[in-house]
Design an enzyme around this catalytic site. Structure first.
Site, PDB file in Angstrom:
ATOM      1  N   LEU A  67       0.229  -6.855   5.422  1.00 43.41           N
ATOM      2  CA  LEU A  67      -0.083  -5.442   5.250  1.00 43.41           C
ATOM      3  C   LEU A  67      -1.171  -5.358   4.184  1.00 43.41           C
ATOM      4  O   LEU A  67      -1.103  -6.068   3.170  1.00 43.41           O
ATOM      5  CB  LEU A  67       1.145  -4.643   4.773  1.00 43.41           C
ATOM      6  CG  LEU A  67       2.270  -4.369   5.766  1.00 43.41           C
ATOM      7  CD1 LEU A  67       3.382  -3.578   5.072  1.00 43.41           C
ATOM      8  CD2 LEU A  67       1.774  -3.608   6.988  1.00 43.41           C
ATOM      9  N   ASP A  68      -2.162  -4.517   4.394  1.00 45.28           N
ATOM     10  CA  ASP A  68      -3.184  -4.319   3.378  1.00 45.28           C
ATOM     11  C   ASP A  68      -2.544  -3.831   2.087  1.00 45.28           C
ATOM     12  O   ASP A  68      -1.503  -3.163   2.106  1.00 45.28           O
ATOM     13  CB  ASP A  68      -4.203  -3.276   3.841  1.00 45.28           C
ATOM     14  CG  ASP A  68      -5.026  -3.731   5.031  1.00 45.28           C
ATOM     15  OD1 ASP A  68      -5.064  -4.947   5.293  1.00 45.28           O
ATOM     16  OD2 ASP A  68      -5.618  -2.856   5.690  1.00 45.28           O
ATOM     17  N   LYS A  69      -3.200  -4.131   0.988  1.00 47.93           N
ATOM     18  CA  LYS A  69      -2.685  -3.726  -0.329  1.00 47.93           C
ATOM     19  C   LYS A  69      -2.360  -2.230  -0.402  1.00 47.93           C
ATOM     20  O   LYS A  69      -1.292  -1.858  -0.898  1.00 47.93           O
ATOM     21  CB  LYS A  69      -3.696  -4.118  -1.415  1.00 47.93           C
ATOM     22  CG  LYS A  69      -3.265  -3.746  -2.827  1.00 47.93           C
ATOM     23  CD  LYS A  69      -4.326  -4.164  -3.836  1.00 47.93           C
ATOM     24  CE  LYS A  69      -3.924  -3.753  -5.241  1.00 47.93           C
ATOM     25  NZ  LYS A  69      -4.967  -4.123  -6.246  1.00 47.93           N
TER      26      LYS A  69
END
Length: 257
Positions: A67-69
């Site tokens: 998951l992106d930050k």
């Protein structure tokens, strides 16, 4: 307790929300702004989902997707390398269904599909030695519009009002920043996205609704258990900033929270 040990949701910094655990896997609700693991791009970070999960469950964990930050929601780990390989194959073979919630600019139609190949976008440091000649990869995202609102604010000089949609996004593929880039491609940028979004709407939400995060949340992950084969649906609840937007726009009944 010192404020230095508190995150934006008021939790102690070493806490992680576990939404499912058995002897083979563990799933958490990753908060926005938390990296999955250490990265050359964020050398100053000290908190990582992988380490926090390991400490919470008392054993090593293996990431099987990302998951992106700035994205929150369901993040799944395996407790062994063998289970990790099985889960990685399931993601690669598209046997896992992922559903996200997002707030985007503009009114989106009831439902539709973005079928738009995405080129490789390297990070300056992390992908320094990557092959930059990769052809664009197939990328497909389905959307469903859940709710809409028109606000009496001229965020853009071209319009006297501003429109927003609450959407459910279901990606078929898992390309880097796929949902963010696909929403930009169809001119429905995700609110709060500082890399692929519209800064005017991000600033508007920050100023008027104290929303400091990107409004993209991995709400559900549906798959077959990698060992038992039983169907498994993992679901992550929404944080305070998301709930505040839903209440402000009277969208609570439009999505199961």
């Amino acid at each position: 307790m010192s404020n230095e040990n508190m995150d934006i949701e008021g939790n102690t910094a070493d806490q992680i929300e576990i939404i499912y655990e058995d002897e083979y896997i563990v799933a958490i609700n990753k908060e926005a702004g938390l990296l999955v693991h250490r990265s050359w791009l964020d050398k100053g970070e000290t908190r990582f989902a992988m380490q926090l999960t390991r400490d919470a469950v008392g054993c090593h964990v293996f990431p099987v997707h990302r998951l992106d930050k700035p994205t929150s929601g369901v993040l799944l780990f395996a407790k062994s390398s063998a289970v990790a390989r099985s889960l990685t194959e399931a993601f690669t073979e598209r046997k896992v269904t992922k559903q996200y919630l997002a707030v985007v600019r503009g009114f989106m139609s009831e439902q539709g599909t973005v079928d738009y190949a995405l080129s490789f976008k390297p990070d300056a440091i992390a992908d320094k030695f990557a092959n930059l000649d990769k052809p664009a990869q197939e990328a497909v995202t389905h959307w469903q519009s859940l709710a809409q609102i028109e606000l009496p604010f001229a965020v853009s000089k071209k319009h006297a009002t501003s429109r927003y949609s609450l959407v459910r996004l279901t990606p078929e593929t898992g390309r880097k920043h796929q949902l963010r880039r696909h929403m930009r491609h169809v001119f429905h940028h995700i609110v709060g996205d500082t890399s692929h979004g519209d800064i005017r709407h991000t600033r508007f939400f920050r100023t008027h609704y104290d929303c400091t995060r990107m409004l993209l949340h991995a709400q559900t992950l549906a798959l077959s258990h990698p060992v038992t084969g039983e169907p498994l649906v993992l679901k992550a609840g929404l944080d305070n900033q998301w709930m505040r937007i839903l209440e402000e726009f009277s969208w609570e009944d439009s999505v199961e929270v």
